[in-house]
Motif scaffolding. Structure first.
Motif, mmCIF file in Angstrom:
data_model
loop_
_atom_site.group_PDB
_atom_site.id
_atom_site.type_symbol
_atom_site.label_atom_id
_atom_site.label_comp_id
_atom_site.label_asym_id
_atom_site.label_seq_id
_atom_site.Cartn_x
_atom_site.Cartn_y
_atom_site.Cartn_z
ATOM 1 N N GLN A 1 56.731 2.639 74.086
ATOM 2 C CA GLN A 1 57.208 2.755 75.461
ATOM 3 C C GLN A 1 56.549 1.753 76.403
ATOM 4 N N PRO B 1 63.342 6.348 73.693
ATOM 5 C CA PRO B 1 62.203 6.934 72.971
ATOM 6 C C PRO B 1 62.276 6.789 71.458
ATOM 7 N N SER C 1 63.437 1.377 77.349
ATOM 8 C CA SER C 1 62.539 2.528 77.214
ATOM 9 C C SER C 1 63.141 3.685 76.406
#
Length: 362
Positions: free
Chosen positions: A176, A166, A164
């Motif tokens: 995501q 960014p 995850s």
């Protein structure tokens, strides 16, 4: 090209004139170019990535996938123990590709470069591990179809966890969650510029629509293997009759969910939606949270297709004769079952390259 040898036919112990043999003959392009991919990988090699290393790595990957017939075949080839920094680094890379491809990072490829691996050899190494991951699952599926017993893994066939972070390595916004939106992909290794390919190589890339793709121009560092892989893909997904194309695409999306490949899942879920017109059902599949069964809430037919495809995609595979029987009970014949096996197994190959040679971005 015409081939007289079919390794998987031998290892799967497929009876001549059986329904399965006839189905494989109807899918002759997939059969031929799967063998062709194998021959490219194991008939010639560079000094920096010798056949003895390839055989040792392939045997280990087959063992990890609980494919004893395939492991024994690779053990019969000349190989050498996994000694030295270069081979140890390759073995670590192979283990990541096999078990946790979605956890791969750019640092894994940097470790190979530090151990002396060239970009071209890293591409071939990744192709080898991903191919044997496909080959192992295809053999498992063929042996099931032929009525033979197969080892079964203990892992549940569920949606995978996705990392995850960014941002990608270059700072692009990273997806995501799984999606049907169109995504892009950036490589972690240097892509060969188009003008560095000769005219014949450029024509080959153009023939398959690969010339403008960073992904395919990276794989084109071993162009003969990419050509065989592309023809295998076309032989599995772009053939008439058999399993509806929408359900082959569904199987690709299922495998991608099990392996944690957001990019491949987005492409093939979108195709499954377009072809099946079952947009809500495909959206439900894509939204399945990590650790949950992928078939939940689907129609009876799709439940059985999804459950089998997911089970074949676990490491080691966990598909069972009971699941095949359930598919036969809803009317799938031998050709349709072969299409499902091949579509599911192929994404053990595709996902592992996408996940470990680069990453998607929005």
């Amino acid at each position: 090209m015409t081939r007289t040898k079919d390794l998987l036919d031998e290892l799967a112990e497929i009876k001549s004139a059986s329904a399965l043999a006839e189905a494989r003959a109807l899918r002759g392009a997939a059969t031929e170019h799967t063998q062709g991919s194998h021959e490219i990988l194991f008939s010639s090699a560079s000094k920096s990535f010798p056949l003895s290393w390839r055989a040792a790595l392939a045997r280990q990957v087959a063992l990890w996938h609980q494919a004893p017939q395939l492991a024994n075949y690779y053990a019969s080839l000349p190989s050498q123990p996994a000694e030295g920094a270069g081979l140890q680094a390759a073995l670590a890379h192979a283990e990541t590709l096999t078990f946790t491809p979605a956890a791969a990072t750019q640092g894994d490829l940097h470790a190979l470069r530090e151990a002396g691996w060239s970009v071209q050899d890293i591409v071939t190494l990744s192709q080898l591990v991903a191919f044997v991951s496909f080959q192992s699952r295809l053999l498992t599926g063929l042996r099931l179809l032929a009525g033979h017993s197969v080892p079964r893994g203990s892992h549940e066939a569920v949606a995978a966890v996705w990392r995850s972070e960014p941002r990608t390595a270059t700072g692009q916004p990273a997806p995501q969650a799984f999606t049907q939106r169109e995504l892009h992909w950036e490589p972690w290794l240097a892509v060969k510029p188009l003008d560095e390919f000769n005219a014949l190589e450029q024509a080959t890339l153009a023939k398959f629509g690969h010339a403008d793709s960073d992904y395919f121009r990276l794989l084109a560092r071993n162009l003969p293997l990419l050509e065989q892989r592309t023809l295998t893909d076309k032989g599995i997904f772009y053939t008439s009759g058999g399993l509806p194309r929408a359900e082959r695409e569904l199987a690709a999306a299922v495998a991608s969910k099990v392996n944690g490949c957001i990019y491949c899942a987005s492409v093939h879920a979108r195709k499954a939606s377009q072809l099946s017109k079952q947009t809500d059902d495909v959206a439900r599949l894509i939204a399945t949270p990590p650790g949950q069964a992928l078939e939940t809430g689907q129609s009876d037919r799709w439940q059985k297709i999804i459950a089998f495809s997911a089970a074949l995609s676990t490491t080691p595979p966990n598909a069972s004769p009971r699941q095949l029987d359930a598919l036969r009970e809803i009317g799938l014949d031998e050709l349709q079952l072969l299409d499902l096996v091949q579509a599911s197994a192929f994404f053990a190959w595709a996902n592992r390259l996408m996940l470990t040679l680069g990453e998607p971005f929005e």
